[in-house]
Design a protein around this motif. Structure first.
Motif, mmCIF file in Angstrom:
data_model
loop_
_atom_site.group_PDB
_atom_site.id
_atom_site.type_symbol
_atom_site.label_atom_id
_atom_site.label_comp_id
_atom_site.label_asym_id
_atom_site.label_seq_id
_atom_site.Cartn_x
_atom_site.Cartn_y
_atom_site.Cartn_z
ATOM 1 N N LEU A 1 12.424 -1.127 12.776
ATOM 2 C CA LEU A 1 12.599 -0.862 11.356
ATOM 3 C C LEU A 1 11.481 -1.526 10.549
ATOM 4 C CD1 LEU A 1 14.473 0.405 9.209
ATOM 5 C CD2 LEU A 1 15.651 -1.778 9.126
ATOM 6 N N LEU A 2 11.159 -2.773 10.884
ATOM 7 C CA LEU A 2 10.074 -3.478 10.202
ATOM 8 C C LEU A 2 8.735 -2.794 10.445
ATOM 9 C CD1 LEU A 2 9.177 -5.938 8.543
ATOM 10 C CD2 LEU A 2 8.909 -7.157 10.708
ATOM 11 N N ASN A 3 8.464 -2.380 11.686
ATOM 12 C CA ASN A 3 7.213 -1.680 11.982
ATOM 13 C C ASN A 3 7.094 -0.394 11.168
ATOM 14 O OD1 ASN A 3 6.382 -3.577 13.810
ATOM 15 N ND2 ASN A 3 7.072 -2.435 15.603
ATOM 16 N N GLY A 4 8.169 0.349 11.070
ATOM 17 C CA GLY A 4 8.149 1.587 10.297
ATOM 18 C C GLY A 4 7.898 1.339 8.824
ATOM 19 N N ARG A 5 8.529 0.312 8.282
ATOM 20 C CA ARG A 5 8.331 0.001 6.858
ATOM 21 C C ARG A 5 6.908 -0.459 6.577
ATOM 22 N NH1 ARG A 5 14.142 -2.884 5.600
ATOM 23 N NH2 ARG A 5 15.308 -0.927 5.522
ATOM 24 N N MET A 6 6.335 -1.263 7.479
ATOM 25 C CA MET A 6 4.952 -1.718 7.292
ATOM 26 C C MET A 6 3.975 -0.547 7.385
ATOM 27 S SD MET A 6 4.900 -4.867 6.546
ATOM 28 C CE MET A 6 6.453 -4.728 5.695
ATOM 29 N N ALA A 7 4.244 0.407 8.274
ATOM 30 C CA ALA A 7 3.395 1.589 8.382
ATOM 31 C C ALA A 7 3.460 2.414 7.099
ATOM 32 C CB ALA A 7 3.817 2.433 9.585
ATOM 33 N N MET A 8 4.651 2.540 6.528
ATOM 34 C CA MET A 8 4.792 3.284 5.272
ATOM 35 C C MET A 8 4.052 2.583 4.131
ATOM 36 S SD MET A 8 8.665 4.782 5.256
ATOM 37 C CE MET A 8 9.520 3.519 6.172
ATOM 38 N N MET A 9 4.104 1.246 4.103
ATOM 39 C CA MET A 9 3.386 0.502 3.064
ATOM 40 C C MET A 9 1.880 0.661 3.228
ATOM 41 S SD MET A 9 5.552 -3.003 2.562
ATOM 42 C CE MET A 9 4.282 -3.701 1.557
ATOM 43 N N GLY A 10 1.383 0.637 4.464
ATOM 44 C CA GLY A 10 -0.043 0.839 4.707
ATOM 45 C C GLY A 10 -0.497 2.222 4.277
ATOM 46 N N PHE A 11 0.304 3.225 4.565
ATOM 47 C CA PHE A 11 -0.037 4.579 4.157
ATOM 48 C C PHE A 11 -0.028 4.706 2.635
ATOM 49 C CE2 PHE A 11 0.869 9.101 3.407
ATOM 50 C CZ PHE A 11 -0.181 9.653 4.120
ATOM 51 N N ALA A 12 0.957 4.099 1.972
ATOM 52 C CA ALA A 12 1.011 4.138 0.508
ATOM 53 C C ALA A 12 -0.183 3.400 -0.096
ATOM 54 C CB ALA A 12 2.323 3.518 0.021
ATOM 55 N N ALA A 13 -0.595 2.289 0.520
ATOM 56 C CA ALA A 13 -1.768 1.569 0.030
ATOM 57 C C ALA A 13 -3.030 2.402 0.193
ATOM 58 C CB ALA A 13 -1.912 0.242 0.774
ATOM 59 N N ALA A 14 -3.135 3.157 1.280
ATOM 60 C CA ALA A 14 -4.294 4.027 1.476
ATOM 61 C C ALA A 14 -4.321 5.135 0.431
ATOM 62 C CB ALA A 14 -4.274 4.621 2.882
ATOM 63 N N ILE A 15 -3.180 5.690 0.112
ATOM 64 C CA ILE A 15 -3.112 6.742 -0.924
ATOM 65 C C ILE A 15 -3.470 6.154 -2.286
ATOM 66 C CG2 ILE A 15 -1.533 8.293 -2.137
ATOM 67 C CD1 ILE A 15 -1.613 9.460 0.477
ATOM 68 N N ALA A 16 -2.944 4.955 -2.597
ATOM 69 C CA ALA A 16 -3.259 4.314 -3.876
ATOM 70 C C ALA A 16 -4.751 4.008 -3.970
ATOM 71 C CB ALA A 16 -2.451 3.033 -4.039
ATOM 72 N N GLY A 17 -5.339 3.545 -2.889
ATOM 73 C CA GLY A 17 -6.781 3.283 -2.879
ATOM 74 C C GLY A 17 -7.580 4.545 -3.081
ATOM 75 N N GLU A 18 -7.130 5.644 -2.513
ATOM 76 C CA GLU A 18 -7.827 6.922 -2.704
ATOM 77 C C GLU A 18 -7.718 7.382 -4.146
ATOM 78 O OE1 GLU A 18 -7.964 11.426 -0.831
ATOM 79 O OE2 GLU A 18 -6.860 9.848 0.197
ATOM 80 N N LEU A 19 -6.562 7.201 -4.758
ATOM 81 C CA LEU A 19 -6.398 7.595 -6.158
ATOM 82 C C LEU A 19 -7.264 6.732 -7.078
ATOM 83 C CD1 LEU A 19 -2.540 8.193 -6.319
ATOM 84 C CD2 LEU A 19 -4.355 9.919 -6.383
ATOM 85 N N LEU A 20 -7.404 5.446 -6.767
ATOM 86 C CA LEU A 20 -8.190 4.550 -7.609
ATOM 87 C C LEU A 20 -9.693 4.729 -7.440
ATOM 88 C CD1 LEU A 20 -6.104 1.275 -7.221
ATOM 89 C CD2 LEU A 20 -6.268 2.724 -9.253
ATOM 90 N N THR A 21 -10.148 4.980 -6.210
ATOM 91 C CA THR A 21 -11.586 5.042 -5.954
ATOM 92 C C THR A 21 -12.126 6.457 -5.882
ATOM 93 O OG1 THR A 21 -11.283 5.022 -3.558
ATOM 94 C CG2 THR A 21 -11.507 2.882 -4.648
#
Length: 81
Positions: free
Chosen positions: A44-64
């Motif tokens: 469960l923790l691994n899945g949540r961390m993967a989702m956070m990493g993916f969301a951070a990548a999307i946020a970085g793409e939107l910002l840059t």
């Protein structure tokens, strides 16, 4: 030695309990007394961390305006330059 009956873990001289040595690939096909609640929590923790990493990548793409590879290249260019 019977395949269904494994020798119990025996303590060494320091008192540590080690599992008996397995044949290659045996743990993939035989039942083990795993702590399934702990494994479920880890997954469960691994899945949540993967989702956070993916969301951070999307946020970085939107910002840059650059994709994940472009962001990595820009970071390397900044770091090495």
């Amino acid at each position: 030695m019977n395949r269904d009956r494994r020798p119990a873990a025996s303590p060494d001289k320091e008192g540590f309990l080690y599992e008996p040595v397995e044949r290659f690939g045996e743990s993939m096909t035989s039942p083990k007394p795993w702590n399934k609640a702990a494994l479920a929590g880890v997954e469960l923790l691994n899945g949540r961390m993967a989702m956070m990493g993916f969301a951070a990548a999307i946020a970085g793409e939107l910002l840059t305006g650059k994709g994940m590879v472009g962001q990595l290249a820009a970071m390397l260019h900044w770091y090495l330059g």
